[in-house]
Write a protein that holds these residues in place. Structure first.
Motif, PDB file in Angstrom:
ATOM      1  N   GLN A  22      -4.403  -6.740 -10.397  1.00 32.93           N
ATOM      2  CA  GLN A  22      -3.855  -8.088 -10.306  1.00 32.93           C
ATOM      3  C   GLN A  22      -3.999  -8.840 -11.628  1.00 32.93           C
ATOM      4  O   GLN A  22      -3.319  -9.832 -11.847  1.00 32.93           O
ATOM      5  N   ARG A  58       0.432 -17.778  -8.163  1.00 30.35           N
ATOM      6  CA  ARG A  58      -0.341 -16.754  -7.467  1.00 30.35           C
ATOM      7  C   ARG A  58       0.494 -16.054  -6.411  1.00 30.35           C
ATOM      8  O   ARG A  58       1.426 -16.646  -5.853  1.00 30.35           O
ATOM      9  N   ASP A 103      -0.889 -14.818  -3.567  1.00 29.68           N
ATOM     10  CA  ASP A 103      -1.830 -14.732  -2.461  1.00 29.68           C
ATOM     11  C   ASP A 103      -1.358 -15.600  -1.307  1.00 29.68           C
ATOM     12  O   ASP A 103      -0.447 -16.418  -1.448  1.00 29.68           O
ATOM     13  N   HIS A 145      -0.343 -13.337 -12.747  1.00 33.89           N
ATOM     14  CA  HIS A 145      -1.033 -12.817 -11.571  1.00 33.89           C
ATOM     15  C   HIS A 145      -0.078 -11.880 -10.857  1.00 33.89           C
ATOM     16  O   HIS A 145       1.074 -12.224 -10.604  1.00 33.89           O
ATOM     17  N   GLN A 146      -0.568 -10.706 -10.525  1.00 36.59           N
ATOM     18  CA  GLN A 146       0.284  -9.709  -9.902  1.00 36.59           C
ATOM     19  C   GLN A 146      -0.204  -9.411  -8.489  1.00 36.59           C
ATOM     20  O   GLN A 146      -1.402  -9.477  -8.207  1.00 36.59           O
ATOM     21  N   ARG A 184      -1.368  -7.453  -5.284  1.00 34.08           N
ATOM     22  CA  ARG A 184      -2.210  -6.255  -5.152  1.00 34.08           C
ATOM     23  C   ARG A 184      -1.338  -5.052  -4.800  1.00 34.08           C
ATOM     24  O   ARG A 184      -0.507  -5.110  -3.890  1.00 34.08           O
TER      25      ARG A 184
END
Length: 315
Positions: A96, A124, A126, A197-198, A200
């Protein structure tokens, strides 16, 4: 050596080869001298075997294997102890964090003279309810409490001048507050960089909602330690003085009232002010005792092992 990449991990076998290849490609394309230190925090999925295989093909790979899971802070502490690069990069092993950010982070430490630079995952991937919103509240509270103006305290991607990591003590669950630890140690030139941000790619997150509860508790701890860690009597003594003053004030009031104004009235022990005086004086005494014990512990404490290492590679 230019860069040490410190990577704590727990059960990330599937991502290690890809992460290794990605970091090596960045290092070689930028002509950095480097080392990659993997800290296996008690993995049970074969992560250590993968690290072993990588080290046999690449002598820049180093590894530390804990006997069991001791936590991310302990893993970072172990990695910081062994790191030799003039700039230390920390990142998570779940892909990530983007290794392509490393050259800019290195440049900010070396050329812009930052003591440390923290990544900011502005966008993000998430869950909004379970991670994004709690994270924003957590970061807001951390800014207000610590005075460190960062948007993302908990981002795993950070860069440090080697002097920082060799002079801070990361323990317990304090990895979230390394910028605060650095500031308290005197390293005040702390910067921030927006990083990618990558989502998962493999496995699942190791952190649940409880990390935010623990995070706020740790925030209270670090607030206390930063202000009173070297002088606990200043806090407990002050609280003790306040409570004892209240207690003696009520006791004095009861005595004067009984002797001069109401000698035939109720017994002192039948009046609620008596119990307020008694309780506050007892609490005040306990605060003083807590302060004395804190001072004694502070002067007699000895460092002890916070983790046990099972194996090492190239260290």
């Amino acid at each position: 050596m230019n860069i040490s990449v410190v990577i704590p991990l727990l059960n990330e076998k599937e991502s290690l080869q890809e992460l290794h290849d990605w970091i090596v490609n960045v290092m070689q394309s930028n002509h950095f001298s480097y080392e990659i230190i993997f800290i296996d925090d008690g993995s049970t999925d074969g992560s250590w075997e993968t690290i072993n295989q990588l080290s046999q093909k690449n002598n820049h790979i180093k590894g530390i294997r804990f006997l069991k899971n001791f936590g991310k802070s302990q893993a970072l502490h172990a990695g910081f102890e062994k790191a030799q690069g003039e700039v230390i990069i920390t990142m998570d092993a779940d892909l990530q964090d983007n290794p392509e950010e490393i050259p800019e982070l290195y440049d900010m430490i070396i050329n812009d003279n930052y003591d440390m630079v923290s990544g900011w995952k502005k966008k993000r991937y998430d869950s909004v309810l379970s991670k994004n919103i709690p994270s924003k509240l957590f970061n807001w509270a951390a800014r207000k409490t610590s005075g460190v103006k960062l948007n993302d305290f908990n981002c795993g991607l950070k860069a440090y001048n080697i002097n920082v990591v060799k002079n801070i003590d990361v323990n317990g669950e304090m990895h979230r507050y390394i910028p605060v630890l650095a500031k308290n140690a005197g390293f005040s030139n702390i910067g921030e960089k927006v990083v990618k941000h990558q989502a998962r790619k493999y496995g699942e997150t190791k952190f649940g909602m409880d990390r935010f509860i623990n995070g706020f508790l740790d925030l209270i701890t670090i607030w206390f330690l930063s202000r009173f860690g070297r002088r606990p009597m200043h806090l407990f003594g002050a609280l003790g003085v306040v409570m004892l003053t209240i207690g003696f004030a009520f006791a004095l009031y009861l005595g004067i009232d009984k002797v001069f104004f109401n000698p035939t009235g109720r017994l002192i022990t039948q009046r609620p002010q008596f119990y307020i005086a008694l309780t506050t004086m007892i609490i005040g005494t306990q605060f003083f005792v807590a302060g004395f014990l804190g001072e004694i512990i502070l002067r007699s404490k000895q460092d002890k092992k916070r983790y046990l290492i099972k194996e090492k590679i190239n260290l």
